[in-house]
Write a protein that holds these residues in place. Sequence first.
Motif, PDB file in Angstrom:
ATOM      1  N   ASP A 206      49.990  43.477  61.740  1.00  0.00           N
ATOM      2  CA  ASP A 206      50.244  42.343  62.629  1.00  0.00           C
ATOM      3  C   ASP A 206      50.194  42.729  64.101  1.00  0.00           C
ATOM      4  O   ASP A 206      49.707  41.965  64.945  1.00  0.00           O
ATOM      5  CB  ASP A 206      51.604  41.724  62.303  1.00  0.00           C
ATOM      6  CG  ASP A 206      51.613  40.994  60.970  1.00  0.00           C
ATOM      7  OD1 ASP A 206      50.506  40.708  60.454  1.00  0.00           O
ATOM      8  OD2 ASP A 206      52.703  40.725  60.449  1.00  0.00           O
ATOM      9  N   ALA A 207      50.707  43.937  64.437  1.00  0.00           N
ATOM     10  CA  ALA A 207      50.695  44.372  65.834  1.00  0.00           C
ATOM     11  C   ALA A 207      49.264  44.558  66.325  1.00  0.00           C
ATOM     12  O   ALA A 207      48.925  44.179  67.464  1.00  0.00           O
ATOM     13  CB  ALA A 207      51.490  45.673  65.986  1.00  0.00           C
ATOM     14  N   LEU A 208      48.407  45.132  65.475  1.00  0.00           N
ATOM     15  CA  LEU A 208      47.012  45.332  65.848  1.00  0.00           C
ATOM     16  C   LEU A 208      46.303  43.984  66.005  1.00  0.00           C
ATOM     17  O   LEU A 208      45.479  43.811  66.916  1.00  0.00           O
ATOM     18  CB  LEU A 208      46.312  46.192  64.794  1.00  0.00           C
ATOM     19  CG  LEU A 208      44.932  46.737  65.151  1.00  0.00           C
ATOM     20  CD1 LEU A 208      44.994  47.589  66.414  1.00  0.00           C
ATOM     21  CD2 LEU A 208      44.385  47.557  63.996  1.00  0.00           C
ATOM     22  N   LEU A 209      46.637  43.046  65.154  1.00  0.00           N
ATOM     23  CA  LEU A 209      46.071  41.704  65.284  1.00  0.00           C
ATOM     24  C   LEU A 209      46.472  41.065  66.610  1.00  0.00           C
ATOM     25  O   LEU A 209      45.660  40.422  67.280  1.00  0.00           O
ATOM     26  CB  LEU A 209      46.536  40.834  64.117  1.00  0.00           C
ATOM     27  CG  LEU A 209      46.041  39.382  64.103  1.00  0.00           C
ATOM     28  CD1 LEU A 209      44.522  39.333  64.059  1.00  0.00           C
ATOM     29  CD2 LEU A 209      46.647  38.630  62.928  1.00  0.00           C
ATOM     30  N   SER A 210      47.708  41.287  67.025  1.00  0.00           N
ATOM     31  CA  SER A 210      48.162  40.742  68.307  1.00  0.00           C
ATOM     32  C   SER A 210      47.416  41.370  69.470  1.00  0.00           C
ATOM     33  O   SER A 210      47.027  40.675  70.424  1.00  0.00           O
ATOM     34  CB  SER A 210      49.669  40.972  68.469  1.00  0.00           C
ATOM     35  OG  SER A 210      50.398  40.235  67.518  1.00  0.00           O
ATOM     36  N   LEU A 211      47.199  42.681  69.416  1.00  0.00           N
ATOM     37  CA  LEU A 211      46.442  43.347  70.477  1.00  0.00           C
ATOM     38  C   LEU A 211      45.003  42.841  70.527  1.00  0.00           C
ATOM     39  O   LEU A 211      44.441  42.653  71.611  1.00  0.00           O
ATOM     40  CB  LEU A 211      46.456  44.862  70.253  1.00  0.00           C
ATOM     41  CG  LEU A 211      47.734  45.596  70.615  1.00  0.00           C
ATOM     42  CD1 LEU A 211      47.621  47.070  70.234  1.00  0.00           C
ATOM     43  CD2 LEU A 211      48.045  45.469  72.097  1.00  0.00           C
ATOM     44  N   THR A 212      44.402  42.649  69.370  1.00  0.00           N
ATOM     45  CA  THR A 212      43.044  42.121  69.323  1.00  0.00           C
ATOM     46  C   THR A 212      42.993  40.718  69.920  1.00  0.00           C
ATOM     47  O   THR A 212      42.051  40.360  70.638  1.00  0.00           O
ATOM     48  CB  THR A 212      42.535  42.100  67.872  1.00  0.00           C
ATOM     49  OG1 THR A 212      42.614  43.418  67.323  1.00  0.00           O
ATOM     50  CG2 THR A 212      41.087  41.629  67.807  1.00  0.00           C
ATOM     51  N   ASN A 213      44.014  39.939  69.654  1.00  0.00           N
ATOM     52  CA  ASN A 213      44.101  38.598  70.226  1.00  0.00           C
ATOM     53  C   ASN A 213      44.183  38.666  71.749  1.00  0.00           C
ATOM     54  O   ASN A 213      43.526  37.887  72.462  1.00  0.00           O
ATOM     55  CB  ASN A 213      45.318  37.882  69.650  1.00  0.00           C
ATOM     56  CG  ASN A 213      45.374  36.416  70.056  1.00  0.00           C
ATOM     57  OD1 ASN A 213      44.365  35.723  69.999  1.00  0.00           O
ATOM     58  ND2 ASN A 213      46.543  35.958  70.474  1.00  0.00           N
ATOM     59  N   VAL A 214      44.988  39.606  72.270  1.00  0.00           N
ATOM     60  CA  VAL A 214      45.098  39.789  73.717  1.00  0.00           C
ATOM     61  C   VAL A 214      43.735  40.161  74.306  1.00  0.00           C
ATOM     62  O   VAL A 214      43.321  39.629  75.351  1.00  0.00           O
ATOM     63  CB  VAL A 214      46.147  40.866  74.056  1.00  0.00           C
ATOM     64  CG1 VAL A 214      46.072  41.245  75.539  1.00  0.00           C
ATOM     65  CG2 VAL A 214      47.543  40.387  73.709  1.00  0.00           C
ATOM     66  N   TYR A 215      43.027  41.084  73.643  1.00  0.00           N
ATOM     67  CA  TYR A 215      41.707  41.504  74.132  1.00  0.00           C
ATOM     68  C   TYR A 215      40.780  40.299  74.276  1.00  0.00           C
ATOM     69  O   TYR A 215      40.150  40.092  75.329  1.00  0.00           O
ATOM     70  CB  TYR A 215      41.095  42.536  73.183  1.00  0.00           C
ATOM     71  CG  TYR A 215      39.665  42.875  73.532  1.00  0.00           C
ATOM     72  CD1 TYR A 215      39.373  43.875  74.449  1.00  0.00           C
ATOM     73  CD2 TYR A 215      38.587  42.174  72.966  1.00  0.00           C
ATOM     74  CE1 TYR A 215      38.060  44.172  74.794  1.00  0.00           C
ATOM     75  CE2 TYR A 215      37.283  42.454  73.298  1.00  0.00           C
ATOM     76  CZ  TYR A 215      37.028  43.456  74.216  1.00  0.00           C
ATOM     77  OH  TYR A 215      35.738  43.736  74.564  1.00  0.00           O
ATOM     78  N   HIS A 216      40.685  39.498  73.246  1.00  0.00           N
ATOM     79  CA  HIS A 216      39.739  38.383  73.281  1.00  0.00           C
ATOM     80  C   HIS A 216      40.181  37.294  74.254  1.00  0.00           C
ATOM     81  O   HIS A 216      39.328  36.638  74.881  1.00  0.00           O
ATOM     82  CB  HIS A 216      39.534  37.834  71.873  1.00  0.00           C
ATOM     83  CG  HIS A 216      38.676  38.717  71.033  1.00  0.00           C
ATOM     84  ND1 HIS A 216      37.315  38.818  71.205  1.00  0.00           N
ATOM     85  CD2 HIS A 216      38.989  39.577  70.023  1.00  0.00           C
ATOM     86  CE1 HIS A 216      36.813  39.684  70.342  1.00  0.00           C
ATOM     87  NE2 HIS A 216      37.818  40.155  69.620  1.00  0.00           N
ATOM     88  N   ASN A 217      41.461  37.109  74.418  1.00  0.00           N
ATOM     89  CA  ASN A 217      41.916  36.121  75.396  1.00  0.00           C
ATOM     90  C   ASN A 217      41.646  36.579  76.823  1.00  0.00           C
ATOM     91  O   ASN A 217      41.310  35.761  77.696  1.00  0.00           O
ATOM     92  CB  ASN A 217      43.400  35.811  75.192  1.00  0.00           C
ATOM     93  CG  ASN A 217      43.641  34.907  74.003  1.00  0.00           C
ATOM     94  OD1 ASN A 217      42.775  34.134  73.623  1.00  0.00           O
ATOM     95  ND2 ASN A 217      44.812  35.008  73.399  1.00  0.00           N
TER      96      ASN A 217
END
Length: 225
Positions: A206-217
Motif C-alpha cells: 500500500d505504501a508503494l502504491l501511495s508513492l506511485t500515486n504521488v509520482y503520477h499526480n
Amino acid sequence: MLIRIPQVLTPEQVREAREALARAEWVDGAVTAGFQSALVKRNSQVPEDSPAAVEVGRMIKAALAKNPLFLSAALPARVFPPLFNRYEAGQGFGNHVDNAIRQTRGGERVRTDVSATLFLSAPEEYDGGELVIDDTYGTHSVKLPAGDMILYPSTSLHRVQPVTRGARIASFFWIQSLVRGDAERALLFDLDMAIVRLREQVGENDALLSLTNVYHNLLRRWSIP
C-alpha cells in the motif's frame, strides 16, 4: 541534472553505426550552428538528410524508446532526429548554449529542454574531446565508453575540449520533455528511481502504491500539453 545512460547501443549496434557513418559524406559542422556557436565550433558533421544519418538515427531512437532509464530521466515528448559529429586533432567546440528551438527537416519545431550526447568512439581511440558541462554544482567533464549517453539540461553552458589525437565520433540531439523544468524533472526522476528500488526490495504494498500515486499526480501537475 546530469544522467548517464549506459549501453544505449550494444557493441554490435555501435559497430553498425560506425560502418554506416564511415561511408557517409562529412561537411563543416558550422552548417547547424547558430551565430554565436559558429564562432567557436570546429568539427565536421554528417548532413541531416544523409541516408547514413537517417538509418543510424532510427536505430538510436528505437533503442531509446525501449530504455527505461532514458524514459524516466527525459520524459520525452519529442526527440529531435539524431545528428552526428566528428572531432579530429585540433578541433573542438568552445563554450556555448544550445538554441532554445530547433526545427527538423520536416518543419517540426522542438523545444530543447534536454541535450544528449551518445558516444560512438571508445575513449582509448582519442585524447581530449571531453564534453565539459557547467552548472550550479560546478564543472563536469564527461568521456564515456562507446554506446553510452549523457543527458544534461539544454540551458547549461558546455563545450567540447580540443581533440589532440585520433577522432571523437558521437551522436547529439535534443529532447522536448513533457516537463519543461529541470528541477521538476530531477524530483520526478529521483522519486521514480526510489519506487523502482522499493519494488525490487519489498514488492508491491500500500505504501508503494501511495508513492506511485504521488509520482503520477506530480507528473500530471507539471506536464505540458
